[in-house]
Scaffold this active site. Structure first.
Site, PDB file in Angstrom:
ATOM      1  N   GLY A   1       0.821  -1.205   0.000  1.00 21.37           N
ATOM      2  CA  GLY A   1       0.000   0.000   0.000  1.00 21.37           C
ATOM      3  C   GLY A   1       0.854   1.255   0.000  1.00 21.37           C
ATOM      4  N   SER A   2       0.403   2.276   0.708  1.00 19.85           N
ATOM      5  CA  SER A   2       1.008   3.608   0.593  1.00 19.85           C
ATOM      6  C   SER A   2       2.420   3.726   1.156  1.00 19.85           C
ATOM      7  CB  SER A   2       0.104   4.650   1.258  1.00 19.85           C
ATOM      8  OG  SER A   2      -1.105   4.771   0.532  1.00 19.85           O
ATOM      9  N   THR A   3       2.883   2.776   1.964  1.00 14.94           N
ATOM     10  CA  THR A   3       4.288   2.841   2.398  1.00 14.94           C
ATOM     11  C   THR A   3       5.215   2.708   1.185  1.00 14.94           C
ATOM     12  OG1 THR A   3       4.156   0.478   2.932  1.00 14.94           O
ATOM     13  CG2 THR A   3       3.978   2.029   4.778  1.00 14.94           C
TER      14      THR A   3
END
Length: 589
Positions: free
Chosen positions: A305-307
């Site tokens: 995801g956004s990491t």
């Protein structure tokens, strides 16, 4: 007549010389065996009358960076019988069955078996072994042995691992460093007569065992406890399936803590840590045990995801396709080919700079970065960052990144990859890759092994690990750290902020497959100090119930960990210009 006499005489002479030759050969052979081969046959004769019992070597300890013992040994015994020396088999059977708490039929079969030596039971508590010796049972032997013992039961169970009945490592560090930890078994040699009875007057000859080497690892017992407590707390609060935490030094790859809750009891590794069904088949139990032993930080992959936007940002900055002040517009989605790909804020973020875009974790901004990079360049940076090869961590079973082939990356795939979906990596791969992007551009090998020492405390080996420089430029690394500090101080990661400390990080909320299950993974990756990272941490919460956003669920847990870890590691508060002015003002009053 004369001819016949000559013939008989010839036969006698031939027979004489033949017998003489045979006797000479026999004497020569006998002399050869008695003189030249005397040592060989002497040893064979001795071996025929020798009985050998092994003395187990103590396995080397595993200690943390401060010398705290994480894996040790306990003295136990192995009980055996020598059939030919038993005088009262019924007494032996009854006494051993009572003291060892074994069924009498089981003991009887082993006692009555005709063999040179038969093992009755191993891993017998020393007190029980001493009690058996006190009974003075003829034909019963009680030999010293060792059993692996873990003082902290479940602490770091999926990292340390455990040993089998033969004291050999099975999983975790126990198997990875088995050659160093295993000692050399000793021997007890006794002489027997032709009936296999030991000759007491000959006594025993002992070859003492050699203790295994001690392994010193980078884990810090206290930090491991901090992380486990925080992970267990959020797992209970959010009724999550699993929680994983990694705490590492991004400068050299030393791992301070690695948590996978629920952990299991290392002293009872074949006891499930969940209540099994009553009608569980043996194969089903084995599957559950294998799952219980798995280290999710290295064995399992997930959509980050956004990491992963940290990696997209680094590639875009390095390629020069974006600057921190570039302008973007987010209407709440971005159309790529025939797909409308949503932002997590469906109403949109409107006009924003790139700095604001990463602070807002805006999907359309990162989709645009992916499209600007293109598949060829993006894939090049995956390789340059080391994302497509294993980290080389010193634990068995590391999984590889699951990524699209370069030729199969179209516009839609490029868009979803840019914000961390449609591929999978391990948590340790994410931490390792991001470490290289924030430490100035050096990729390090994550590891636990530091050194090994022998029983006298002398260092036999200090482990070294490869480093790869030039992952990114120092300028890109510095800009990235600054951007991620803004994410924590002003953006989606605000719940990880700690007053007085400079922390960088990134939140993430990803959906597991199949999407129809509506299960999510909340995570947060953070590091400190932001301007010179000395510690990096990742928390991954699998299937939290209720609110599942990374910024809401995961970031506060990392804040709690850092509140304990940063002062413990000697990382002080960041002195800012504002703090200096406040101190000057306070001093003037």
């Amino acid at each position: 007549m004369q001819h016949l006499k000559l013939y008989q005489k010839g036969k006698i002479v031939f027979l004489f010389f033949a017998v003489t030759a045979i006797l000479t050969a026999a004497c020569g052979r006998l002399a050869y065996l008695m003189i030249v081969q005397s040592d060989y046959y002497g040893k064979k004769a001795q071996a025929l009358h020798e009985r050998e019992r092994s003395i187990k070597a103590a396995r080397g300890k595993i200690v943390d960076r401060n010398g705290i013992v994480l894996a040790d040994n306990r003295s136990v015994c192995t009980v055996s019988v020598i059939h030919s020396q038993i005088r009262d088999p019924e007494r032996v059977i009854a006494e051993l069955a009572e003291l060892l708490e074994l069924p009498e039929d089981t003991v009887r079969k082993r006692v009555e078996k005709v063999s040179s030596i038969e093992r009755i039971s191993s891993n017998v508590p020393k007190e029980t072994g001493d009690a058996i010796l006190a009974r003075q049972l003829e034909g019963v032997k009680v030999d010293e042995d060792y059993r692996r013992y873990y003082p902290y039961d479940s602490l770091a169970s999926k990292v340390i691992g455990f040993t089998g009945g033969d004291n050999q490592g099975i999983v975790g560090l126990e198997v990875r460093y088995d050659d160093w930890l295993s000692g050399e078994d000793g021997k007890i040699l006794t002489m027997t007569n032709a009936y296999g009875q030991e000759l007491e007057q000959e006594g025993e000859r002992r070859q003492e065992p050699v203790t295994g080497n001690q392994l010193t690892i980078s884990m810090d017992c206290n930090l491991q406890m901090y992380c486990e407590q925080a992970a267990q707390k959020v797992m209970l609060e959010k009724n999550a399936d699993e929680v994983s935490v990694i705490l590492m030094n991004p400068q050299n790859g030393e791992i301070f803590a690695m948590v996978n809750v629920p952990e299991y009891n290392l002293n009872e590794p074949f006891t499930l840590n969940v209540e099994p069904a009553s009608d569980l088949k043996e194969s089903e139990k084995q599957d559950l045990l294998n799952q219980m032993w798995r280290n999710a930080c290295i064995n399992d992959t997930y959509e980050p995801g956004s990491t992963f936007k940290i990696i997209t940002t680094a590639a875009a900055l390095e390629q020069g396709v974006v600057t921190v002040n570039d302008s973007f517009y987010c209407p709440g989605y971005k159309i790529v080919e025939d797909r409308r790909i949503r932002c997590h804020k469906t109403t949109g973020h409107g006009a924003e700079t790139f700095t604001q875009g990463i602070m807002n974790s805006c999907n359309p901004v990162f989709i645009e970065l992916g499209l600007r990079l293109g598949a060829e360049n993006f894939y090049h940076y995956f390789e340059q960052f080391g994302l497509l090869r294993k980290t080389g961590i010193d634990l068995p079973g590391e999984a590889a990144t699951i990524m699209h082939k370069k030729e199969n990356i179209g516009q839609v795939e490029l868009a979803t990859i840019s914000f961390g979906q449609s591929f999978q990596i391990t948590p340790i791969q994410l931490v390792t890759t991001v470490s290289s992007l924030i430490n100035g551009g050096t990729r390090v090998v994550p590891h636990f092994g530091v050194s090994v020492q022998n029983a006298e405390g002398e260092t036999r080996k200090t482990f070294s690990y490869d480093e790869t420089e030039g992952t990114v430029s120092t300028a890109t690394s510095k800009t990235l750290c600054d951007l991620l500090e803004h994410v924590v101080s002003e953006g989606t990661g605000k719940k990880a902020a700690i007053e007085g400390f400079s922390i960088g990080g990134k939140t993430a909320t990803s959906q597991t497959l199949p999407r129809s299950d509506h299960k999510y993974i909340a995570s947060f990756l953070g590091f400190a100090p932001a301007e010179d990272p000395q510690v990096i941490g990742l928390i991954v919460i699998d299937n939290p119930q209720g609110v599942y956003y990374g910024g809401t669920v995961a970031a506060p847990v990392m804040k709690e960990i850092f509140e304990n870890a940063l002062p413990y590691l000697g990382i002080g508060k960041t002195v800012t210009e504002q703090m200096q002015q406040e101190e000057i003002a306070a001093g003037s009053r």
